[in-house]
Write an enzyme that holds these catalytic residues in place. Structure first.
Site, short mmCIF file in Angstrom:
data_model
loop_
_atom_site.label_atom_id
_atom_site.label_comp_id
_atom_site.label_asym_id
_atom_site.label_seq_id
_atom_site.Cartn_x
_atom_site.Cartn_y
_atom_site.Cartn_z
N HIS A 62 0.82 -1.20 0.00
CA HIS A 62 0.00 0.00 0.00
C HIS A 62 0.87 1.26 0.00
O HIS A 62 0.54 2.25 -0.67
CB HIS A 62 -0.92 -0.03 1.22
CG HIS A 62 -1.98 1.03 1.19
ND1 HIS A 62 -2.66 1.42 2.32
CD2 HIS A 62 -2.49 1.78 0.19
CE1 HIS A 62 -3.54 2.36 2.01
NE2 HIS A 62 -3.45 2.60 0.73
N GLU A 65 1.97 2.02 -3.52
CA GLU A 65 0.90 2.59 -4.34
C GLU A 65 0.92 4.11 -4.24
O GLU A 65 0.70 4.82 -5.22
CB GLU A 65 -0.46 2.05 -3.90
CG GLU A 65 -1.63 2.65 -4.66
CD GLU A 65 -2.97 2.38 -4.01
OE1 GLU A 65 -3.85 3.26 -4.11
OE2 GLU A 65 -3.13 1.31 -3.41
N HIS A 66 1.19 4.63 -3.04
CA HIS A 66 1.25 6.08 -2.83
C HIS A 66 2.58 6.66 -3.30
O HIS A 66 2.61 7.71 -3.96
CB HIS A 66 1.07 6.39 -1.34
CG HIS A 66 -0.33 6.23 -0.85
ND1 HIS A 66 -1.09 7.29 -0.39
CD2 HIS A 66 -1.13 5.15 -0.75
CE1 HIS A 66 -2.28 6.86 -0.01
NE2 HIS A 66 -2.33 5.56 -0.22
N GLU A 142 -6.25 7.74 5.53
CA GLU A 142 -7.07 6.87 4.69
C GLU A 142 -7.66 5.72 5.50
O GLU A 142 -8.85 5.39 5.36
CB GLU A 142 -6.23 6.33 3.53
CG GLU A 142 -6.99 5.45 2.55
CD GLU A 142 -6.10 4.89 1.45
OE1 GLU A 142 -6.63 4.09 0.65
OE2 GLU A 142 -4.91 5.24 1.39
#
Length: 433
Positions: A62, A65-66, A142
């Protein structure tokens, strides 16, 4: 190596040409040319997801992804954003349990720019410490946002309860604990290990030829220096694993206006031959406004606004969920009704009329879904990193139409013959079982 998959005619009078090329470096390129389409969807993906994280790397998927949007040796994060905006394009990324994908949608003429940007991000991300610290905060926000969504909380807890102790049961985005624990060096090591030519799958769908895509990709890989020789990474095994015993019940107390209730069953893996029968069963049970759940719980009794079911399949495991959002005082009754509708399918199957209706629903849904270049691009990706088998829509529907009502009863008994796992999110949830 050039591998033509097949020519197919689907939904329009124009042929959609589907092709695959494997470069000497191990990079795989799959395209679907949609004649007359004004736009194109393009993605760079790896068959590495949250389930592949090990100790010290939890949350790395994750994080990447950022971080890949935060800049490269050639571009700042602002440069990347301006470049996509300059052509009216959109870009994003998707992290899943078995893959990660970075994609864009642009007009056909902007494909060279999109490939340049995505492959630069994929191969040359800086991942510096300042950006890492900033994105840690963003990811924690998030996670907090997701925690405020009770339906999302229910679904996350269902996967954990049905697949206890397994990598597939972990949340894709990580947890507050894992995101706070992972460090920049671990994420960077994870990136260097997995983001390599032999793991790279490029998928493109839209108004562009396969030959043009290969030409553009080869030019970008030459610039990057990814010109060596390697075999593509092997696909995951598509054999079902022996699953552990699921939890019987998980109740999550939250101060919310509505109870969110799920019944869950360990189910079929993504390549199971019975998946087409289960797809029809799912459509009849909770796939639309004419489905049994919708008619019984919403239309006849007015007990819920939203109720549905779904099948989630992975390479070696899967699960089936039955959902409803309802008031606290009606949660027990709605749960009993969901159980009852499931058992009616097990004992009595479905009618011939329901089968025909479900086939029409599925056929029309596929037609609408695959009007989009993005959906077609993702279909190529799923075929390449999953079974390796590409099915045209005609072939998919042939498999659905070959399903008999007896097969639907058989798969219902296969999946629903055990007590379901109950997951509920709400204030008190008294009397649930």
């Amino acid at each position: 190596m050039f591998l033509p998959l097949r020519d197919s005619i689907e939904f329009t009078a124009e042929a959609a040409r589907v092709c695959k090329t494997v470069l000497p470096s191990g990079v795989r390129i799959l395209t679907e040319e949609m004649l007359g389409a004004p736009s194109v969807a393009v993605a760079a993906s790896v068959a590495v997801g949250s389930r592949d994280e090990t100790g010290g790397h939890f949350g790395s998927t994750h994080f990447l992804e950022h971080l890949l949007f935060k800049g490269t040796e050639r571009r700042s994060a602002r440069d990347i954003s301006i470049a996509f905006d300059s052509v009216g394009g959109s870009s994003n990324a998707a992290t899943a349990k078995e893959y990660t994908s970075y994609y864009a949608r642009v007009e056909n003429a902007a494909l060279p720019l999109a490939l340049d940007l995505i492959l630069d991000m994929f191969s040359s991300a800086k991942i510096d410490r300042h950006d890492f610290d900033v994105e840690r905060t963003v990811i924690l926000e998030e996670l907090a946002m997701n925690e405020d969504d009770p339906e999302d909380v229910a679904h996350e807890n269902l996967s954990e309860a049905l697949l206890p102790g397994l990598d597939l049961g972990r949340p894709i985005g990580g947890t507050v604990e894992t995101i706070n624990a992972v460090d920049r060096e671990s994420v960077f090591a994870y990136y260097k290990k997995h983001y390599a030519p032999q793991n790279l799958v490029i998928t493109v769908a839209g108004g562009v030829s396969h030959e043009r895509v290969v030409e553009l990709v080869e030019a970008e890989l030459n610039r990057i220096g990814w010109t060596g020789s390697a075999e593509p990474e092997q696909r995951r095994s598509q054999q079902a694993m022996q699953l552990p015993k699921p939890e019987a019940m998980r109740i999550i107390k939250k101060d919310v206006a509505q109870a969110n209730v799920l019944l869950g069953y360990q189910s079929l893996h993504a390549s199971d031959p019975d998946r087409f029968a289960l797809g029809i069963l799912s459509t009849v049970l909770g796939g639309g406004m004419s489905s049994r759940l919708y008619q019984e719980i919403r239309e006849e009794r007015g007990l819920a606004y939203s109720t549905y079911c779904y099948q989630q399949g992975y390479s070696d495991a899967g699960y089936f969920g039955v959902y409803a959002g309802t008031s606290e005082e009606n949660a027990k009754l709605v749960t009993e009704l969901m159980r009852s509708e499931v058992q009616k399918v097990v004992s009595g199957g479905i009618t011939a009329a329901e089968l025909e209706l479900a086939l029409g629903n599925i056929s029309g849904g596929l037609a609408l879904r695959f009007e989009s270049p993005l959906a077609r691009m993702n279909r190529l990706l799923a075929a390449e990193i999953g079974t390796g088998e590409y099915l045209s829509i005609t072939e998919v529907m042939d498999r659905f139409r070959s399903v008999t009502r007896d097969q639907i009863v058989a798969v219902a008994n296969r999946v629903f013959s055990v007590e379901p796992t109950l997951v509920a999110v709400g204030k008190s949830l008294k009397g649930l079982r």
